[in-house]
Scaffold this motif. Structure first.
Motif, PDB file in Angstrom:
ATOM      1  N   GLY A 132       0.792  -1.225   0.000  1.00 31.04           N
ATOM      2  CA  GLY A 132       0.000   0.000   0.000  1.00 31.04           C
ATOM      3  C   GLY A 132       0.820   1.268   0.000  1.00 31.04           C
ATOM      4  O   GLY A 132       0.525   2.209  -0.735  1.00 31.04           O
ATOM      5  N   SER A 180      -8.154   4.312  -4.417  1.00 31.28           N
ATOM      6  CA  SER A 180      -7.570   3.274  -3.567  1.00 31.28           C
ATOM      7  C   SER A 180      -6.845   2.234  -4.415  1.00 31.28           C
ATOM      8  O   SER A 180      -7.021   2.161  -5.629  1.00 31.28           O
ATOM      9  CB  SER A 180      -8.670   2.577  -2.761  1.00 31.28           C
ATOM     10  OG  SER A 180      -9.480   1.800  -3.631  1.00 31.28           O
ATOM     11  N   LEU A 181      -6.056   1.419  -3.758  1.00 36.68           N
ATOM     12  CA  LEU A 181      -5.356   0.326  -4.410  1.00 36.68           C
ATOM     13  C   LEU A 181      -6.354  -0.563  -5.149  1.00 36.68           C
ATOM     14  O   LEU A 181      -6.133  -0.940  -6.294  1.00 36.68           O
ATOM     15  CB  LEU A 181      -4.578  -0.464  -3.347  1.00 36.68           C
ATOM     16  CG  LEU A 181      -3.596  -1.506  -3.826  1.00 36.68           C
ATOM     17  CD1 LEU A 181      -2.359  -1.491  -2.947  1.00 36.68           C
ATOM     18  CD2 LEU A 181      -4.199  -2.877  -3.813  1.00 36.68           C
TER      19      LEU A 181
END
Length: 93
Positions: A37, A76-77
């Motif tokens: 992340g 987001s990822l």
């Protein structure tokens, strides 16, 4: 090539810059696959920053068709993972 960063607008980017962007894209793919992340956030920011820096912004009222659409900076990822093509976010030219 016309590139849109979602939520920001469009830039015109010369094909000659795609080799540099593909290096960042390859790194981003590795980080997505490993679930890193912090690395993802760093590399994704660098990728968007490079597009902004290397590209020529189009006027806000311009409605050119985008040939490449990149996720917004706060994506987001998981959201970026959903937008990936076979070769990442940046196409091989």
């Amino acid at each position: 090539m016309i590139v849109r960063i979602m939520g920001e607008g469009q830039v015109k980017l010369a094909d000659s810059h795609f080799a540099e962007l593909n290096k960042l894209d390859d790194e981003l793919l590795q980080e997505l696959e490993s679930g890193d992340g912090a690395g993802f956030r760093r590399t994704f920011g660098a990728l968007l920053g490079a597009v902004r820096e290397l590209g020529e912004p189009l006027p806000a009222d311009s409605l050119e068709p985008s040939e490449l659409i990149l996720p917004s900076p706060d994506a987001s990822l998981e959201e970026v993972r959903e937008m990936l093509g076979d070769s990442g976010l940046i196409p091989e030219l």
